[in-house]
Design a protein around this motif. Structure first.
Motif, PDB file in Angstrom:
ATOM      1  N   GLU A  18       0.843  -1.194   0.000  1.00  0.00           N
ATOM      2  CA  GLU A  18       0.000   0.000   0.000  1.00  0.00           C
ATOM      3  C   GLU A  18       0.876   1.241   0.000  1.00  0.00           C
ATOM      4  O   GLU A  18       1.950   1.252   0.604  1.00  0.00           O
ATOM      5  CB  GLU A  18      -0.895  -0.017   1.249  1.00  0.00           C
ATOM      6  CG  GLU A  18      -1.736   1.227   1.445  1.00  0.00           C
ATOM      7  CD  GLU A  18      -2.567   1.156   2.714  1.00  0.00           C
ATOM      8  OE1 GLU A  18      -3.019   2.226   3.179  1.00  0.00           O
ATOM      9  OE2 GLU A  18      -2.749   0.038   3.266  1.00  0.00           O
ATOM     10  N   HIS A  19       0.455   2.259  -0.712  1.00  0.00           N
ATOM     11  CA  HIS A  19       1.113   3.556  -0.610  1.00  0.00           C
ATOM     12  C   HIS A  19       0.067   4.646  -0.811  1.00  0.00           C
ATOM     13  O   HIS A  19      -1.098   4.360  -1.144  1.00  0.00           O
ATOM     14  CB  HIS A  19       2.275   3.700  -1.599  1.00  0.00           C
ATOM     15  CG  HIS A  19       1.860   3.696  -3.038  1.00  0.00           C
ATOM     16  ND1 HIS A  19       1.727   2.540  -3.772  1.00  0.00           N
ATOM     17  CD2 HIS A  19       1.552   4.710  -3.892  1.00  0.00           C
ATOM     18  CE1 HIS A  19       1.368   2.828  -5.008  1.00  0.00           C
ATOM     19  NE2 HIS A  19       1.243   4.140  -5.108  1.00  0.00           N
ATOM     20  N   ALA A  20       0.445   5.882  -0.608  1.00  0.00           N
ATOM     21  CA  ALA A  20      -0.510   6.985  -0.673  1.00  0.00           C
ATOM     22  C   ALA A  20       0.066   8.149  -1.462  1.00  0.00           C
ATOM     23  O   ALA A  20       1.270   8.403  -1.455  1.00  0.00           O
ATOM     24  CB  ALA A  20      -0.883   7.443   0.735  1.00  0.00           C
ATOM     25  N   TYR A  21      -0.826   8.849  -2.178  1.00  0.00           N
ATOM     26  CA  TYR A  21      -0.503  10.102  -2.835  1.00  0.00           C
ATOM     27  C   TYR A  21      -1.196  11.214  -2.056  1.00  0.00           C
ATOM     28  O   TYR A  21      -2.376  11.105  -1.723  1.00  0.00           O
ATOM     29  CB  TYR A  21      -1.001  10.121  -4.275  1.00  0.00           C
ATOM     30  CG  TYR A  21      -0.316   9.130  -5.187  1.00  0.00           C
ATOM     31  CD1 TYR A  21       1.063   9.021  -5.218  1.00  0.00           C
ATOM     32  CD2 TYR A  21      -1.066   8.307  -6.031  1.00  0.00           C
ATOM     33  CE1 TYR A  21       1.690   8.125  -6.063  1.00  0.00           C
ATOM     34  CE2 TYR A  21      -0.448   7.410  -6.886  1.00  0.00           C
ATOM     35  CZ  TYR A  21       0.931   7.324  -6.894  1.00  0.00           C
ATOM     36  OH  TYR A  21       1.542   6.441  -7.729  1.00  0.00           O
ATOM     37  N   VAL A  22      -0.497  12.289  -1.796  1.00  0.00           N
ATOM     38  CA  VAL A  22      -1.066  13.380  -1.010  1.00  0.00           C
ATOM     39  C   VAL A  22      -1.007  14.668  -1.814  1.00  0.00           C
ATOM     40  O   VAL A  22       0.071  15.076  -2.253  1.00  0.00           O
ATOM     41  CB  VAL A  22      -0.315  13.580   0.326  1.00  0.00           C
ATOM     42  CG1 VAL A  22      -0.958  14.701   1.133  1.00  0.00           C
ATOM     43  CG2 VAL A  22      -0.296  12.284   1.119  1.00  0.00           C
ATOM     44  N   GLY A  23      -2.172  15.286  -2.016  1.00  0.00           N
ATOM     45  CA  GLY A  23      -2.209  16.650  -2.535  1.00  0.00           C
ATOM     46  C   GLY A  23      -2.133  16.799  -4.034  1.00  0.00           C
ATOM     47  O   GLY A  23      -2.617  17.783  -4.563  1.00  0.00           O
ATOM     48  N   GLN A  24      -1.533  15.838  -4.751  1.00  0.00           N
ATOM     49  CA  GLN A  24      -1.441  15.941  -6.198  1.00  0.00           C
ATOM     50  C   GLN A  24      -1.882  14.627  -6.809  1.00  0.00           C
ATOM     51  O   GLN A  24      -1.566  13.562  -6.302  1.00  0.00           O
ATOM     52  CB  GLN A  24      -0.012  16.246  -6.659  1.00  0.00           C
ATOM     53  CG  GLN A  24       0.430  17.663  -6.351  1.00  0.00           C
ATOM     54  CD  GLN A  24       1.789  17.936  -6.957  1.00  0.00           C
ATOM     55  OE1 GLN A  24       2.612  17.049  -7.104  1.00  0.00           O
ATOM     56  NE2 GLN A  24       2.030  19.177  -7.320  1.00  0.00           N
TER      57      GLN A  24
END
Length: 426
Positions: free
Chosen positions: A381-387
């Motif tokens: 799992e990973h996450a993208y923040v803001g873009q």
């Protein structure tokens, strides 16, 4: 300055040629003549990317877009004809592009040409092209008004709440100078029009990963890609454009209105669609697929073309990839969704990648519980923040700077047994 005063400009500007080459044909599913709508999208991308267009670059790029033209004047004439939809061979399926879009594009061409710094051509040719541009802009404006009036008076097929508007998204990838436009129809009223007729945050993250290649590390030869809940197809366009050669793509949604709009959106972006009934047709298959309402019962029923391809891919040793963006916003649907995912992923060479906008921690927790309860696991799992996509490749798409898109890689803990194995055990 007249629109045609660029005719004497250099047509061998190396920087422009290097920056804006049409994409390889392997990324398009249509022949040269039929990609005219896509060529117009490339032209829009160019005009939006360059606020100040030099007298050299604009003619070069328009010559690239209209490759059969031998001069700037002829290229501009072709652009005008394409926007008018004149002639069957020349116009292809340009009628899929709304009149409002074509009118704004011609206005942008006129404004860009007028803003350049040199004026060396006058006379009848210049006046003729200027008149042609203005005449076609006026004709498209009249058609646009007629279409708007017809839509307002016709509520039989499309309710007022679900009425559509056309929007375009500019995608610019790091290290790639050529931007790409995605054109889609979305609902005017998102809340009343239905979730399948709106473009959502996680979809742009999925589209970014399809374009930058992140997705395709999970796809080998003879592979099959299935998108669930595709909605408007904003991400689907990127999936279809950038999937490795030989990949069979299925784009699905459970809502018939959304599916009809989805097909039109793919075709507007020069992506040929198919219903999958013909084995000889290699177009992108668009079909209805909804997950069950209950977590148990008989196995989910797949559309025939998808069922055969899914099994054949496994037999041939190919990988199978399930994609979904913003399909996990309602926890009541998780048991049925996970049941479908388990059915699709039960063999070892199958992976699902879910792009989930994190609206609250409770929903994400319930999703993970539902995945575990269906004998599957979140392998990573990973996450993208803001873009969107973490790379900002979509220009002009607003997003909250704190908005989080979580990407879950889901696999199945079990392996499906065939009938022979079950008989041996008995």
């Amino acid at each position: 300055m007249s629109a045609s005063s660029l005719a004497s400009s250099s047509l061998t500007n190396d920087d422009a040629l290097k920056e804006f080459r049409p994409p390889p044909q392997s990324q398009l599913l249509l022949g040269c003549e039929e990609t005219i709508p896509y060529r117009l999208l490339l032209l829009e991308a160019f005009l939006r990317r360059h606020a100040h267009i030099s007298a050299k670059v604009l003619p070069v790029f328009i010559r690239l877009v209209s490759a059969s033209a031998s001069s700037w004047n002829q290229a501009l004439t072709l652009i005008i004809a394409w926007c008018a939809g004149a002639g069957t061979a020349a116009s292809g399926n340009v009628h899929l592009l709304p009149a409002s879009y074509r009118r704004k594009l011609l206005q942008a061409v006129l404004e860009a040409a007028s803003s350049t710094s040199t004026s060396t051509l006058d006379g009848d040719d210049a006046d003729s092209l200027d008149d042609s541009l203005l005449d076609e802009i006026a004709a498209l404006l009249a058609k646009e008004t007629l279409e708007k009036s017809r839509d307002e008076n016709n509520t039989d097929d499309l309710s007022e709440a679900r009425r559509l508007k056309t929007v375009s998204y500019l995608q610019v990838l790091p290290g790639c100078e050529q931007p790409v436009v995605t054109l889609v129809n979305v609902a005017n009223d998102v809340l009343a029009g239905g979730t399948g007729l709106a473009a959502w945050t996680a979809g742009f993250a999925l589209g970014a990963d399809a374009a930058n290649g992140t997705l395709w590390t999970h796809v080998g030869e003879n592979s099959t890609v299935l998108e669930l809940g595709a909605g408007t197809g904003a991400a689907s366009v990127a999936i279809c454009r950038y999937a490795p050669r030989g990949t069979r793509v299925f784009i699905t949604d459970g809502d018939e209105d959304a599916l009809a709009n989805l097909r039109g959106n793919l075709e507007c972006n020069a992506i040929r669609t198919s219903d999958g009934t013909s084995t000889d047709d290699d177009g992108v298959v668009t079909t209805r697929l909804a997950w069950p309402d209950v977590p148990d019962g008989p196995p989910p029923t797949l559309p025939t073309a998808l069922h055969h391809r899914w099994n054949d891919t496994c037999s041939a040793g190919g990988s199978r990839l399930v994609l979904g963006a913003d399909i996990t916003y309602e926890h009541a649907s998780f048991p049925g969704l996970c049941r479908l995912l388990h059915y699709l992923l039960v063999d070892s060479k199958s992976t699902a990648i879910l792009y989930c906008t994190e609206r609250n921690a409770d929903t994400m927790s319930k999703l993970r519980d539902a995945i575990a309860g269906a004998h599957m696991t979140v392998a990573s799992e990973h996450a993208y923040v803001g873009q969107h996509g973490g790379v900002g490749c979509y220009v002009g798409v607003g997003t909250d700077s704190t908005e989080v898109v979580r990407v879950l890689y889901v696999t199945c803990k079990e392996t499906r047994r065939d009938d022979a194995d079950a008989d041996d055990e008995r």
